[in-house]
Design a protein around this motif. Structure first.
Motif: not given
Length: 366
Positions: A41-50
């Motif tokens: 049930d684990f949802q990993p997420c990620m945001v990059s820089d520009a």
């Protein structure tokens, strides 16, 4: 894996860089075949820089690590690529609204947005790459649900600076960065220290352009894009007779490489974060070496721990001793560097680890 971009409901891409430094705060994770109760049930997420996930540098390395962890956990990674600074906070908010359990933010530029989101959402864990998440500068991370991944790259850059001074025929080497953030300038300052050490040990007088250690300032493009500004910065240093160039800031190395190819003379380049000879073979013939961070493995371990219900907010600081930072082989330049230089680098690394040679940085142990 689900990858999104801001414009088309938020996306990015990555390729596997085989030579990303294979070490971090502990041994590489082992596939035990068990992922723990939290994983399904684990949802990993990620945001990059520009810089984007295909920057051949630290965004890509972090993406690779998070992807590997998601695959091992048997879950899907949602990765959101930022195209501009104004995307950071909205992208994190987007992931919060999607119900992410862990959000990995890539880069010091996302620090303020990460802290704000973490404070507002204490039930969500965050990992930030290349920043301490210490907005009030009190020496502590600003939220208990943030784990910083930090790298004392001054140590590895010191080795690269020593190598650059040993290799240089013109007696002039140069560096420039994207913006004067600590995680950028740490490369430049360590590089300059390594050149100074070579001068002191060998009686040389190699000059460093683009960084002033006393002022803690130097040449910066104002961003992290491969554009004409970055090319002009590189060209200005080339015009001053540098024959080794260290560009620090994701894709800006591409502009530096273009300027080098137009110069009509032999100029070596030094990569950052990943081994550029492997991650971008198109510039392999220019690479003296690269200054490495163990971003991929560090990120993988942090995501795996969170996925197994074992999130740990203690900061990781990569050093030469724990192999969280390092220096790439000379590759194509092995026959071009002075005989015995690799042995000198090995000895110098051992001396830094032993504390016999001190490298100054904001992450250095007191």
């Amino acid at each position: 894996m689900k990858v999104m971009t801001k414009k088309a409901a938020l996306s990015g891409l990555s390729l596997l860089g085989a030579a990303v430094l294979l070490a971090a705060c502990s041994a590489a994770p082992e596939d035990s075949g068990e992922t723990g109760d939290a994983a399904p049930d684990f949802q990993p997420c990620m945001v990059s820089d520009a810089g984007g996930f295909d920057d051949k540098s630290f965004n890509q390395s972090g993406f690779e690590g998070a992807t590997a962890a998601a695959d091992e956990l048997g879950v899907e990674l949602t990765a959101v690529q930022s195209d501009a600074e104004t995307d950071y906070a909205p992208n994190i908010t987007n992931l919060v609204d999607q119900g992410c359990d862990l959000i990995v933010t890539v880069g010091f530029a996302l620090s303020a947005a990460t802290i704000e989101a973490a404070v507002a959402n204490p039930d969500i864990n965050f990992v930030i790459i290349d920043d301490a998440a210490d907005g009030d500068f009190d020496g502590a991370t600003d939220a208990e649900n943030i784990k910083p991944l930090l790298f004392d790259t001054a140590q590895a850059a010191f080795l690269a600076g020593y190598a650059a001074a040993a290799y240089s025929q013109t007696g002039v080497v140069g560096t420039f960065g994207g913006m004067n953030f600590p995680t950028v300038s740490i490369f430049m300052d360590g590089f300059a220290q390594g050149v100074e050490y070579h001068n002191a040990e060998k009686g040389t007088d190699v000059k460093v352009l683009g960084w002033d250690r006393a002022a803690q300032d130097g040449e910066f493009t104002g961003g992290f894009e491969a554009n004409d500004t970055a090319r002009q910065k590189a060209q200005a240093l080339i015009d001053q007779n540098v024959d080794v160039l260290l560009p620090v800031g994701g894709p800006i190395y591409q502009s530096a490489a273009a300027a080098i190819r137009d110069a009509g003379r032999e100029i070596a380049m030094i990569g950052v974060d990943a081994d550029f000879t492997v991650t971008d073979p198109s510039v392999a013939d220019l690479m003296l070496t690269s200054i490495l961070k163990g971003i991929a493995v560090g990120t993988e371990e942090a995501v795996l721990a969170a996925g197994n219900g074992e999130f740990d907010n203690s900061p990781f600081i990569g050093t030469l001793e724990n192999e969280g930072v390092g220096i790439a082989p000379f590759h194509d330049f092995e026959s071009k560097v002075p005989e015995g230089l690799q042995g000198e680098i090995d000895d110098l690394m051992a001396a830094i680890i032993a504390g016999d040679v001190q490298v100054e940085s904001y992450l250095a142990a007191n």
